[in-house]
Motif scaffolding. Structure first.
Motif, PDB file in Angstrom:
ATOM      1  N   CYS A 259     -32.069 -26.658  -3.439  1.00 20.35           N
ATOM      2  CA  CYS A 259     -31.765 -27.538  -2.314  1.00 20.35           C
ATOM      3  C   CYS A 259     -30.323 -28.000  -2.487  1.00 20.35           C
ATOM      4  N   SER A 260     -29.520 -27.838  -1.447  1.00 27.77           N
ATOM      5  CA  SER A 260     -28.113 -28.196  -1.587  1.00 27.77           C
ATOM      6  C   SER A 260     -27.527 -28.584  -0.244  1.00 27.77           C
ATOM      7  N   ARG A 261     -26.627 -29.564  -0.293  1.00 24.37           N
ATOM      8  CA  ARG A 261     -25.864 -29.962   0.885  1.00 24.37           C
ATOM      9  C   ARG A 261     -24.394 -29.948   0.514  1.00 24.37           C
ATOM     10  N   PRO A 262     -23.594 -29.163   1.215  1.00 24.42           N
ATOM     11  CA  PRO A 262     -22.173 -29.129   0.908  1.00 24.42           C
ATOM     12  C   PRO A 262     -21.567 -30.533   0.896  1.00 24.42           C
ATOM     13  N   GLY A 263     -20.890 -30.846  -0.192  1.00 25.41           N
ATOM     14  CA  GLY A 263     -20.270 -32.157  -0.347  1.00 25.41           C
ATOM     15  C   GLY A 263     -21.163 -33.200  -0.981  1.00 25.41           C
ATOM     16  N   HIS A 264     -22.444 -32.894  -1.184  1.00 27.52           N
ATOM     17  CA  HIS A 264     -23.378 -33.886  -1.725  1.00 27.52           C
ATOM     18  C   HIS A 264     -24.085 -33.414  -3.001  1.00 27.52           C
ATOM     19  N   GLY A 265     -23.827 -32.199  -3.462  1.00 22.83           N
ATOM     20  CA  GLY A 265     -24.450 -31.746  -4.690  1.00 22.83           C
ATOM     21  C   GLY A 265     -25.597 -30.780  -4.465  1.00 22.83           C
ATOM     22  N   SER A 266     -26.233 -30.408  -5.562  1.00 22.14           N
ATOM     23  CA  SER A 266     -27.301 -29.402  -5.526  1.00 22.14           C
ATOM     24  C   SER A 266     -28.451 -29.813  -6.437  1.00 22.14           C
ATOM     25  N   VAL A 267     -29.637 -29.290  -6.122  1.00 20.23           N
ATOM     26  CA  VAL A 267     -30.816 -29.474  -6.960  1.00 20.23           C
ATOM     27  C   VAL A 267     -31.455 -28.098  -7.169  1.00 20.23           C
ATOM     28  N   PHE A 268     -31.416 -27.617  -8.398  1.00 24.17           N
ATOM     29  CA  PHE A 268     -32.123 -26.390  -8.755  1.00 24.17           C
ATOM     30  C   PHE A 268     -33.471 -26.786  -9.354  1.00 24.17           C
ATOM     31  N   HIS A 269     -34.527 -26.125  -8.917  1.00 19.34           N
ATOM     32  CA  HIS A 269     -35.848 -26.530  -9.410  1.00 19.34           C
ATOM     33  C   HIS A 269     -36.696 -25.324  -9.766  1.00 19.34           C
ATOM     34  N   LEU A 270     -37.622 -25.560 -10.675  1.00 28.44           N
ATOM     35  CA  LEU A 270     -38.558 -24.547 -11.160  1.00 28.44           C
ATOM     36  C   LEU A 270     -39.940 -25.185 -11.205  1.00 28.44           C
ATOM     37  N   THR A 271     -40.937 -24.515 -10.605  1.00 30.37           N
ATOM     38  CA  THR A 271     -42.293 -25.049 -10.547  1.00 30.37           C
ATOM     39  C   THR A 271     -43.197 -24.272 -11.496  1.00 30.37           C
ATOM     40  N   VAL A 272     -43.868 -25.000 -12.378  1.00 28.47           N
ATOM     41  CA  VAL A 272     -44.752 -24.391 -13.377  1.00 28.47           C
ATOM     42  C   VAL A 272     -46.067 -25.159 -13.415  1.00 28.47           C
ATOM     43  N   PRO A 273     -47.130 -24.551 -13.926  1.00 30.29           N
ATOM     44  CA  PRO A 273     -48.426 -25.239 -13.990  1.00 30.29           C
ATOM     45  C   PRO A 273     -48.405 -26.347 -15.048  1.00 30.29           C
TER      46      PRO A 273
ATOM     47  N   ILE B 122     -29.761 -14.468 -14.591  1.00 26.22           N
ATOM     48  CA  ILE B 122     -30.698 -14.536 -15.721  1.00 26.22           C
ATOM     49  C   ILE B 122     -31.860 -15.452 -15.376  1.00 26.22           C
ATOM     50  N   VAL B 123     -31.571 -16.570 -14.732  1.00 24.85           N
ATOM     51  CA  VAL B 123     -32.626 -17.492 -14.308  1.00 24.85           C
ATOM     52  C   VAL B 123     -33.620 -16.780 -13.395  1.00 24.85           C
ATOM     53  N   ALA B 124     -33.105 -16.025 -12.420  1.00 33.21           N
ATOM     54  CA  ALA B 124     -33.988 -15.326 -11.482  1.00 33.21           C
ATOM     55  C   ALA B 124     -34.887 -14.339 -12.209  1.00 33.21           C
ATOM     56  N   GLY B 125     -34.313 -13.563 -13.142  1.00 33.70           N
ATOM     57  CA  GLY B 125     -35.112 -12.588 -13.880  1.00 33.70           C
ATOM     58  C   GLY B 125     -36.148 -13.243 -14.764  1.00 33.70           C
ATOM     59  N   MET B 126     -35.771 -14.304 -15.458  1.00 30.20           N
ATOM     60  CA  MET B 126     -36.715 -14.970 -16.357  1.00 30.20           C
ATOM     61  C   MET B 126     -37.789 -15.727 -15.585  1.00 30.20           C
ATOM     62  N   ALA B 127     -37.448 -16.242 -14.411  1.00 32.43           N
ATOM     63  CA  ALA B 127     -38.467 -16.888 -13.572  1.00 32.43           C
ATOM     64  C   ALA B 127     -39.514 -15.873 -13.133  1.00 32.43           C
ATOM     65  N   ARG B 128     -39.071 -14.636 -12.847  1.00 34.91           N
ATOM     66  CA  ARG B 128     -40.045 -13.580 -12.514  1.00 34.91           C
ATOM     67  C   ARG B 128     -40.940 -13.276 -13.699  1.00 34.91           C
ATOM     68  N   VAL B 129     -40.372 -13.273 -14.903  1.00 41.66           N
ATOM     69  CA  VAL B 129     -41.174 -13.040 -16.105  1.00 41.66           C
ATOM     70  C   VAL B 129     -42.260 -14.103 -16.223  1.00 41.66           C
ATOM     71  N   LEU B 130     -41.906 -15.359 -15.949  1.00 42.66           N
ATOM     72  CA  LEU B 130     -42.872 -16.461 -16.048  1.00 42.66           C
ATOM     73  C   LEU B 130     -43.771 -16.566 -14.826  1.00 42.66           C
ATOM     74  N   ARG B 131     -43.444 -15.796 -13.769  1.00 38.44           N
ATOM     75  CA  ARG B 131     -44.145 -15.919 -12.478  1.00 38.44           C
ATOM     76  C   ARG B 131     -44.080 -17.362 -11.982  1.00 38.44           C
ATOM     77  N   ALA B 132     -42.917 -17.952 -12.158  1.00 40.33           N
ATOM     78  CA  ALA B 132     -42.698 -19.332 -11.744  1.00 40.33           C
ATOM     79  C   ALA B 132     -41.880 -19.363 -10.457  1.00 40.33           C
ATOM     80  N   GLU B 133     -42.180 -20.302  -9.613  1.00 41.49           N
ATOM     81  CA  GLU B 133     -41.447 -20.443  -8.360  1.00 41.49           C
ATOM     82  C   GLU B 133     -40.139 -21.190  -8.615  1.00 41.49           C
TER      83      GLU B 133
END
Length: 598
Positions: free
Chosen positions: A434-448, A419-430
């Protein structure tokens, strides 16, 4: 049938009754005729320019009068052909077969006149004039390949009568040299006819290929149109089915909650299990509908300035209960940022990211805003197990899950990131990860970024996009005794269950089945302190219309809640400062909302 054969087989049958393959051949023929039509001004212009010089050169062989007569005959023919060509260019609904015959007859007449000049000049027996005449004649015959070969019969109608008299005259003159000249002229004619045939086949093939490409494009556009229509129909079906399914789920939820208050403690676990199953089904409906909308291409973002402080406040309120239940510390840092986006779609994206982070984090989740290269990057950090790099793309696919082979619904459905991927396309947002096994993840969205429209105002709790307690847990018992609540619900059974719950909480309840009845109750008695309404009501007015009318009649901005399964009501409810909760609604959430606004 080859394209060349198709071109040489002008079928007299009407195009409208031709079978499919013949219609395609006719279309290629018609385009070849149109190509010749575009070339004819150049052909006729060359005749007009060249004929007087040729007449002057061969005047001694033909005599002056003969040369003048030949010149006038050819120029008159050219004029007639030009007039006919203009009519063809200006006409509509032309028959390409009739037009093709006109080009053939015109080329035949021109070829006869050129052949007459060539044969007469050679027969006169002079030394240089035949050479000059042959130079002009060969130039016209060779040059006509590029212009007349679109219609092979038209080229043959010109070239054969133009060259054949030369062959005959040289042959009749006798002698080895003249016979060799006759043979050379005949070979020249055959070679040019062969070139013309090859050129015609190449042109026909290119036209046929262009038609095939155009047909393929049309087929693809039609297929895309059908797919979009089917997708829209599927989305409408899911929306309708979602609402229709939520209504009985809502009734079941309230009935189970009503039973829970009346059953002994030993039976409470079974009731809670039933409530959990209902909520699991409702969550699956939410995910399926969101995934359908995100991939349908039907969502148009309403872009505008979004206050990230207010948006994070809503997310913090919504996620606090789940974070507490999982023992996760969650923090939000908006840093006073404003972004340009669609508030509802952006909220849904971040809600999915936060839910995903809480599900996988060990102890902490951080949602923060950072400014990078003139853009705003919204990041959701977690200290979970991390994700292998070769799975970074796969996790955005529907129903893909890591480490959940048993498909435990408590660990998600595998739809959130799709759903995130589809809605990001709707917004034309990047979007990114970023993730390292054993150290966690960072999901990010870039908007104007956006400029704040004015001083930041406190958002009323009742104006939160999904209500201040839309996803909050049931709170502890609170004193609601004596509070006046107006319930608007058209289904009698569901209305009775809800009234029973409200009365056990101590509320004074007035109930109505539609907007008109609710307005009459308000006018004839004390104003309610809170309104709880279904969205879809009998008649032309919905729950939002009813709340608006009641507020206008009382002159009070009465706190109001819409309970619905329709997601499209969110923008209108928010604009009216009306809270909104999705069906099925847990009684604890309703109770929490009443405690918050009363």
């Amino acid at each position: 049938m080859t394209h060349m054969e198709a071109l040489e087989s002008f079928c007299p049958t009407d195009d409208a009754v031709m079978p499919g393959p013949y219609r395609e051949v006719a279309a290629v023929q018609a385009e070849c005729v149109a190509h010749l039509r575009r070339q004819m001004p150049l052909v006729l212009g060359a005749n007009v320019a060249v004929v007087p010089f040729v007449a002057a050169v061969v005047s001694e062989s033909l005599t002056v009068n003969g040369a003048i007569a030949w010149c006038l005959a050819l120029e008159t023919l050219t004029l007639v052909r030009w007039i006919w060509l203009r009519r063809q260019m200006e006409g509509s609904g032309r028959d390409h077969r009739i037009e093709a015959r006109g080009y053939i007859f015109g080329s035949l007449a021109s070829g006869l006149l050129w052949g007459l000049m060539g044969g007469a000049t050679i027969a006169a027996g002079r030394e240089l004039e035949p050479l000059y005449a042959l130079m002009f004649l060969c130039g016209m015959v060779s040059g006509a390949i590029g212009s007349l070969s679109a219609l092979p019969r038209a080229y043959a109608a010109f070239a054969i009568p133009a060259v054949l008299p030369v062959v005959i005259v040289y042959f009749l003159c006798g002698g080895l040299a003249n016979t060799a000249y006759a043979f050379a002229a005949f070979v020249y004619l055959c070679v040019n006819l062969g070139y013309a045939k090859s050129f015609s086949r190449t042109l026909a093939d290119s036209i046929a290929l262009r038609f095939q490409n155009a047909g393929l494009i049309r087929s693809l556009e039609e297929a895309r149109g059908r797919a979009e229509a089917e997708s829209a129909q599927k989305t409408r079906f899911l929306q309708s089915a979602s609402h229709d399914l939520r209504q009985p789920l809502h009734a079941v939820t309230l009935t189970l909650a009503d039973l829970a208050d009346q059953l002994p403690a030993s039976l409470q676990p079974k009731v809670n299990q039933g409530l959990a199953s209902v909520q699991s089904l409702a969550d699956l409906l939410d995910r399926l509908l969101e995934a359908s909308l995100a991939g349908s291409g039907l969502v148009e973002p309403a872009l505008g300035p979004v206050d990230m402080e207010a948006l994070f406040a809503h997310l913090e309120f919504e996620s606090a209960a789940e974070a507490s239940l999982r023992g996760i510390r969650i923090g939000f840092r908006a840093n006073g940022a404003w972004v340009t986006s669609d508030a509802l779609i952006l909220t849904q994206i971040l809600r999915n990211h936060v839910s995903n982070a809480l599900r996988h984090a060990r102890s902490r989740v951080l949602v923060a805003v950072r400014r990078r290269n003139g853009q705003i990057r919204i990041e959701v950090w977690d200290d979970g197990p991390g994700i292998e790099e070769d799975q970074h793309k796969a996790i955005y696919e529907a129903f893909y899950q890591i480490g959940n082979p048993e498909r435990d619904p408590a660990r998600g459905r595998g739809l959130g990131l799709a759903i995130v991927a589809g809605m990001a396309r709707v917004l034309r947002a990047e979007r990114g990860l970023c993730s390292r096994p054993g150290h966690g993840s960072v999901f990010h969205l870039t908007v104007p970024p956006a400029t704040a429209p004015g001083p930041r105002a406190e958002t009323p709790r009742s104006a939160a996009p999904y209500g201040p307690a839309a996803d909050a847990p049931a709170t502890a018992a609170a004193m609601l005794a004596g509070r006046r609540v107006l319930l608007i619900e058209d289904e009698a059974g569901l209305r009775a269950v809800t009234v029973g719950l409200l009365m056990r909480w101590g509320c004074e309840v007035t109930e109505a089945a539609d907007a008109g009845a609710a307005l009459e109750l308000v006018r004839s008695g004390p104003a309610p302190e809170a309104i709880v309404s279904d969205l879809r009501l009998p008649g032309n007015e919905d729950g939002i219309d009813a709340i608006r009318a009641i507020r206008a009649a009382t002159g009070i901005a009465i706190p109001a809640l819409i309970v619905t399964g329709a997601a499209d009501a969110v923008p209108q409810a928010a604009s009216e400062a009306i809270s909104l909760m999705k069906k099925p609604l847990l009684p604890g959430r309703l109770k929490a909302w009443l405690e918050a606004v009363l």
